[in-house]
Design a protein around this motif. Structure first.
Motif, PDB file in Angstrom:
ATOM      1  N   LYS A  63      56.369  48.441  -0.526  1.00  0.00           N
ATOM      2  CA  LYS A  63      57.521  49.195  -1.007  1.00  0.00           C
ATOM      3  C   LYS A  63      58.012  50.142   0.078  1.00  0.00           C
ATOM      4  O   LYS A  63      57.243  50.846   0.723  1.00  0.00           O
ATOM      5  CB  LYS A  63      57.129  49.997  -2.251  1.00  0.00           C
ATOM      6  CG  LYS A  63      58.335  50.557  -3.009  1.00  0.00           C
ATOM      7  CD  LYS A  63      59.017  49.448  -3.771  1.00  0.00           C
ATOM      8  CE  LYS A  63      60.102  49.993  -4.696  1.00  0.00           C
ATOM      9  NZ  LYS A  63      61.237  50.555  -3.973  1.00  0.00           N
ATOM     10  N   SER A  64      59.317  50.157   0.300  1.00  0.00           N
ATOM     11  CA  SER A  64      59.917  51.025   1.310  1.00  0.00           C
ATOM     12  C   SER A  64      61.288  51.467   0.822  1.00  0.00           C
ATOM     13  O   SER A  64      62.241  50.686   0.805  1.00  0.00           O
ATOM     14  CB  SER A  64      60.041  50.279   2.646  1.00  0.00           C
ATOM     15  OG  SER A  64      60.682  51.076   3.621  1.00  0.00           O
ATOM     16  N   TYR A 100      61.735  46.552  -0.040  1.00  0.00           N
ATOM     17  CA  TYR A 100      60.394  46.202   0.408  1.00  0.00           C
ATOM     18  C   TYR A 100      60.443  45.830   1.884  1.00  0.00           C
ATOM     19  O   TYR A 100      61.364  45.146   2.336  1.00  0.00           O
ATOM     20  CB  TYR A 100      59.858  45.003  -0.377  1.00  0.00           C
ATOM     21  CG  TYR A 100      59.607  45.298  -1.826  1.00  0.00           C
ATOM     22  CD1 TYR A 100      58.344  45.670  -2.270  1.00  0.00           C
ATOM     23  CD2 TYR A 100      60.637  45.220  -2.758  1.00  0.00           C
ATOM     24  CE1 TYR A 100      58.116  45.958  -3.609  1.00  0.00           C
ATOM     25  CE2 TYR A 100      60.421  45.508  -4.089  1.00  0.00           C
ATOM     26  CZ  TYR A 100      59.157  45.879  -4.505  1.00  0.00           C
ATOM     27  OH  TYR A 100      58.934  46.167  -5.830  1.00  0.00           O
ATOM     28  N   VAL A 151      59.485  42.636  -9.356  1.00  0.00           N
ATOM     29  CA  VAL A 151      60.320  43.755  -8.910  1.00  0.00           C
ATOM     30  C   VAL A 151      61.360  44.115  -9.967  1.00  0.00           C
ATOM     31  O   VAL A 151      61.611  43.353 -10.906  1.00  0.00           O
ATOM     32  CB  VAL A 151      61.020  43.414  -7.586  1.00  0.00           C
ATOM     33  CG1 VAL A 151      60.005  43.145  -6.481  1.00  0.00           C
ATOM     34  CG2 VAL A 151      61.927  42.196  -7.753  1.00  0.00           C
ATOM     35  N   GLU A 205      63.587  51.645  -6.036  1.00  0.00           N
ATOM     36  CA  GLU A 205      62.540  52.621  -6.212  1.00  0.00           C
ATOM     37  C   GLU A 205      62.507  53.184  -7.605  1.00  0.00           C
ATOM     38  O   GLU A 205      61.476  53.519  -8.131  1.00  0.00           O
ATOM     39  CB  GLU A 205      62.706  53.766  -5.213  1.00  0.00           C
ATOM     40  CG  GLU A 205      61.522  54.685  -5.246  1.00  0.00           C
ATOM     41  CD  GLU A 205      61.160  55.143  -3.871  1.00  0.00           C
ATOM     42  OE1 GLU A 205      62.075  55.486  -3.149  1.00  0.00           O
ATOM     43  OE2 GLU A 205      59.996  55.142  -3.532  1.00  0.00           O
ATOM     44  N   ALA A 219      60.691  50.859  -9.933  1.00  0.00           N
ATOM     45  CA  ALA A 219      60.255  49.626  -9.293  1.00  0.00           C
ATOM     46  C   ALA A 219      58.801  49.357  -9.627  1.00  0.00           C
ATOM     47  O   ALA A 219      58.026  50.257  -9.862  1.00  0.00           O
ATOM     48  CB  ALA A 219      60.417  49.738  -7.771  1.00  0.00           C
ATOM     49  N   PRO A 239      54.282  47.400  -5.622  1.00  0.00           N
ATOM     50  CA  PRO A 239      54.583  46.412  -4.609  1.00  0.00           C
ATOM     51  C   PRO A 239      53.411  45.913  -3.807  1.00  0.00           C
ATOM     52  O   PRO A 239      53.563  45.051  -2.981  1.00  0.00           O
ATOM     53  CB  PRO A 239      55.541  47.181  -3.692  1.00  0.00           C
ATOM     54  CG  PRO A 239      55.014  48.581  -3.747  1.00  0.00           C
ATOM     55  CD  PRO A 239      54.492  48.758  -5.153  1.00  0.00           C
TER      56      PRO A 239
END
Length: 228
Positions: A58-59, A63, A167, A184, A187, A190
């Motif tokens: 996750k970012s 992702y 997701v 996010e 979410a 991940p």
């Protein structure tokens, strides 16, 4: 129902609810897939099979995907000096969502001798879900640019997905009523390794429910005391 039986029943209900939260935690599955690349090079066609894996972390609202090769593919008839080779690739998105993700990486950090398999460095890119649900990621076309030439390697064996993530898209986007991909806000978990976050979620759920059980128990005892 006696005080002792009521306490045992509340504790059992809390434990079962915590287990249900754990079982319902979002899934992530990663595996290594063998990709049979057929490469079109400036000096003719070549082929090579390489095990590949894709990881997702996750970012922000998406992702970060990392695509890794365990064996080299193609080769060069001349030595490729440091920084002479630049790789990039495409990851195909399937399942609840669709499309592609472009991934790229640094040029070769060391010289590659002539006529030896070209080891591809890890390639990274960002996937931002458009739909929610179970999304798959499959290795696609690899492109190698070196010394002013371009080599294109295409999977010929229809490899299966190397990564599957559950997701949730921003705004809860879906298709035909089916839940599909993640931002996010809300979410899903991940991580592609062991579901540590899922365990934490299950524990949290159990803790909240146990706290609720304690409150109900306190009210019951208070009513018993005031009703005497």
């Amino acid at each position: 129902m006696s005080y002792r039986k009521r306490t045992a029943a509340l504790a059992s209900a809390a434990a079962l609810a915590g287990s249900a939260v754990l079982l319902a935690a979002p899934a992530a599955e990663a595996k290594v897939v063998d990709v049979d690349y057929q490469c079109k090079t400036p000096i003719g066609n070549k082929s090579a099979v390489s095990p590949i894996d894709i990881k997702g972390v996750k970012s922000g609202s998406g992702y970060k995907l990392t695509m890794s090769w365990q064996k080299g593919v193609s080769s060069s008839p001349v030595e490729l000096g440091k920084g002479a080779m630049n790789p990039s690739a495409v990851i195909k998105v399937g399942g609840a969502d669709s499309g592609t993700v472009n991934v790229s990486g640094p040029a070769n950090q060391a010289a590659i001798p002539a006529n030896t398999p070209i080891k591809i460095s890890d390639l990274t890119g960002t996937y931002t879900p458009k739909k929610s649900g179970s999304v798959t990621f499959t290795p696609g076309v690899l492109t190698i640019k070196a010394l002013g030439t371009t080599t294109t390697c295409t999977p010929s064996n229809s490899p299966g997905p190397a990564l599957t993530l559950d997701v949730t898209a921003a705004g809860g986007g879906s298709s035909g009523g089916t839940s599909q991909s993640g931002s996010e806000s809300g979410a899903s978990l991940p991580q592609t390794g062991p579901a540590d976050s899922a365990v934490a979620l299950g524990t949290l759920g159990g803790t909240v429910l146990l706290a609720g059980a304690a409150g109900a128990l306190w009210i019951t005892r208070r009513n018993q005391q005031t009703g005497r």
